[in-house]
Design a protein around this motif. Structure first.
Motif, short mmCIF file in Angstrom:
data_model
loop_
_atom_site.label_atom_id
_atom_site.label_comp_id
_atom_site.label_asym_id
_atom_site.label_seq_id
_atom_site.Cartn_x
_atom_site.Cartn_y
_atom_site.Cartn_z
N MET A 101 -8.05 94.84 -74.03
CA MET A 101 -6.89 94.01 -74.31
C MET A 101 -7.29 92.55 -74.25
N SER A 102 -6.68 91.73 -75.06
CA SER A 102 -7.02 90.32 -75.14
C SER A 102 -6.85 89.65 -73.79
N ALA A 103 -7.91 88.97 -73.33
CA ALA A 103 -7.86 88.25 -72.07
C ALA A 103 -6.97 87.03 -72.15
N GLU A 104 -6.55 86.68 -73.34
CA GLU A 104 -5.73 85.50 -73.49
C GLU A 104 -4.25 85.77 -73.25
N ILE A 105 -3.87 87.02 -72.98
CA ILE A 105 -2.46 87.35 -72.76
C ILE A 105 -2.32 87.94 -71.36
N PRO A 106 -2.48 87.13 -70.31
CA PRO A 106 -2.47 87.67 -68.95
C PRO A 106 -1.13 88.23 -68.53
N SER A 107 -0.05 87.88 -69.22
CA SER A 107 1.27 88.34 -68.81
C SER A 107 1.50 89.81 -69.11
N LEU A 108 0.69 90.41 -69.97
CA LEU A 108 0.86 91.82 -70.30
C LEU A 108 0.15 92.69 -69.26
N ASP A 109 0.91 93.55 -68.62
CA ASP A 109 0.35 94.44 -67.62
C ASP A 109 -0.45 95.53 -68.33
N PRO A 110 -1.74 95.64 -68.08
CA PRO A 110 -2.54 96.66 -68.78
C PRO A 110 -2.09 98.08 -68.50
N ARG A 111 -1.43 98.30 -67.37
CA ARG A 111 -0.92 99.64 -67.07
C ARG A 111 0.17 100.05 -68.04
N LEU A 112 0.84 99.06 -68.64
CA LEU A 112 2.00 99.31 -69.49
C LEU A 112 1.78 98.87 -70.93
N THR A 113 0.56 98.54 -71.28
CA THR A 113 0.27 97.98 -72.60
C THR A 113 -0.66 98.90 -73.36
N PRO A 114 -0.19 99.59 -74.40
CA PRO A 114 -1.04 100.50 -75.16
C PRO A 114 -1.97 99.72 -76.09
N ALA A 115 -3.02 99.21 -75.52
CA ALA A 115 -3.96 98.39 -76.29
C ALA A 115 -5.35 98.47 -75.67
N ARG A 116 -6.35 98.52 -76.56
CA ARG A 116 -7.76 98.44 -76.20
C ARG A 116 -8.40 97.49 -77.19
N PRO A 117 -9.63 97.06 -76.96
CA PRO A 117 -10.27 96.18 -77.94
C PRO A 117 -10.36 96.77 -79.34
N ASP A 118 -10.43 98.12 -79.42
CA ASP A 118 -10.60 98.76 -80.73
C ASP A 118 -9.30 99.28 -81.33
N LEU A 119 -8.21 99.33 -80.53
CA LEU A 119 -6.98 99.97 -81.01
C LEU A 119 -5.79 99.48 -80.19
N ALA A 120 -4.67 99.27 -80.89
CA ALA A 120 -3.45 98.86 -80.19
C ALA A 120 -2.23 99.34 -80.95
N ASP A 121 -1.13 99.43 -80.24
CA ASP A 121 0.16 99.74 -80.84
C ASP A 121 0.49 98.67 -81.87
N LEU A 122 0.94 99.10 -83.04
CA LEU A 122 1.27 98.17 -84.11
C LEU A 122 2.28 97.12 -83.66
N ARG A 123 3.17 97.51 -82.75
CA ARG A 123 4.19 96.58 -82.28
C ARG A 123 3.61 95.42 -81.48
N LEU A 124 2.34 95.53 -81.07
CA LEU A 124 1.70 94.47 -80.30
C LEU A 124 0.89 93.51 -81.15
N LYS A 125 0.92 93.72 -82.45
CA LYS A 125 0.17 92.82 -83.33
C LYS A 125 0.70 91.40 -83.18
N GLY A 126 -0.20 90.49 -82.99
CA GLY A 126 0.17 89.11 -82.73
C GLY A 126 0.24 88.78 -81.25
N GLN A 127 0.25 89.81 -80.42
CA GLN A 127 0.25 89.61 -78.97
C GLN A 127 -1.09 89.95 -78.34
N VAL A 128 -1.80 90.92 -78.91
CA VAL A 128 -3.11 91.31 -78.40
C VAL A 128 -4.09 91.39 -79.56
N GLU A 129 -5.34 91.21 -79.24
CA GLU A 129 -6.42 91.33 -80.23
C GLU A 129 -6.93 92.76 -80.24
N ALA A 130 -7.03 93.34 -81.41
CA ALA A 130 -7.57 94.70 -81.53
C ALA A 130 -8.19 94.87 -82.91
#
Length: 297
Positions: free
Chosen positions: A1-30
């Motif tokens: 998950m993008s280190a630039e978005i510290p407010s997103l709890d990784p326990r609750l954020t479906p995102a990895r460097p290679d894949l993320a939920d489409l709804r998170l586009k613009g919030q995390v890098e993937a």
């Protein structure tokens, strides 16, 4: 998950460097974004791990009937988010199936068995825990035939919206349940798993972990351990317990290695000395002051 978005709890954020939920586009890098698809847990319980490996630590458990969103299924593990509390991790692929038919009933006994026929003398197929959700196809005598196969004793089931208002009474039923890190079934519980399960039986949604529960549940009480009542939640940094009355605390803990009841003052002293430090807050669930032991049913 993008280190630039510290407010997103990784326990609750479906995102990895290679894949993320489409709804998170613009919030995390993937590298790519995908739309999740609905699934449902079709086994009695399944460990949600922090990595796709049987050696990885268990963060929580999913139980029969739990809805999940799946983002990837590869090499025997599915990258998912649990619908009930938003927790993200990896479930065994074999634990997941179609979301339909939707559950109709919930297990109300601490634990029960799934049988191949409506006959208690037949060898049980599986164990089902308090809170597991099942889809009933028909009633046959004292048993319910499930749409997914097998039979459960009807007296151990209730409608999905049949709740136990006194969640402290549910906790008392679970006394002696072994402590299990990440556990949230009647076979094994950790501290926040006990609270989450008991609140769920009262129809009250709850986050999974103690720090999340401390931020989200109830209303804070004054900075004092005086005047507590049944249902109040007592928090430490990394631990939570539930008051049974003004003096007694029930909690799943590593000291007793089970769900145990003890005097709050004794627990506070021991925990301050040996583990989590001082109490950080006490919170009261709406209506908790109306709970009395006699209200349990």
């Amino acid at each position: 998950m993008s280190a630039e978005i510290p407010s997103l709890d990784p326990r609750l954020t479906p995102a990895r460097p290679d894949l993320a939920d489409l709804r998170l586009k613009g919030q995390v890098e993937a590298a790519r974004y995908v739309t999740g698809s609905d699934r449902r847990v079709v086994v009695p319980s399944a460990p949600l791990r922090r990595a796709p490996s049987p050696e990885a630590g268990i963060d929580t458990e999913a139980v029969l009937g739990d809805p999940v969103t799946i983002y990837e299924d590869r090499d025997g593990f599915a990258f998912v988010q649990l619908a009930a509390d938003g927790y993200v991790g990896y479930l065994p692929s074999a634990a997941l199936g179609d979301p339909e038919p939707a559950p109709t009933h919930r297990i109300q006994a601490l634990r029960t068995f799934l049988y191949p026929a409506p006959d208690l003398k037949r060898p049980a197929l599986a164990h089902l825990s308090l809170g597991a959700a099942v889809t009933v196809a028909a009633r046959e005598g004292d048993y319910l035939r499930l749409a997914t196969g097998g039979y459960v004793f009807a007296g151990h089931c209730g409608a999905l919206n049949a709740y136990e208002p006194d969640f402290a009474a549910t906790a008392e039923r679970l006394v002696g349940t072994p402590y299990l890190w990440g556990g949230r079934t009647s076979l094994g519980l950790d501290c926040s798993g006990l609270v989450q399960l008991c609140l769920a039986t009262a129809g009250l949604p709850s986050p999974r972990d103690a720090d999340q529960q401390e931020r989200a549940l109830g209303e804070p009480l004054p900075d004092s351990l005086e005047g507590l009542t049944r249902g109040d939640l007592v928090f430490w940094r990394g631990h939570v317990g539930l008051m049974l009355d003004s003096d007694r605390l029930i909690h799943a803990n590593g000291h007793h290695m089970m769900v145990a009841v003890e005097l709050l003052r004794e627990a506070v002293a021991r925990i301050a000395e040996k583990s989590y430090g001082a109490v950080t807050s006490v919170r009261r669930m709406a209506g908790a002051h109306h709970l009395t032991p006699s209200a349990a049913s």
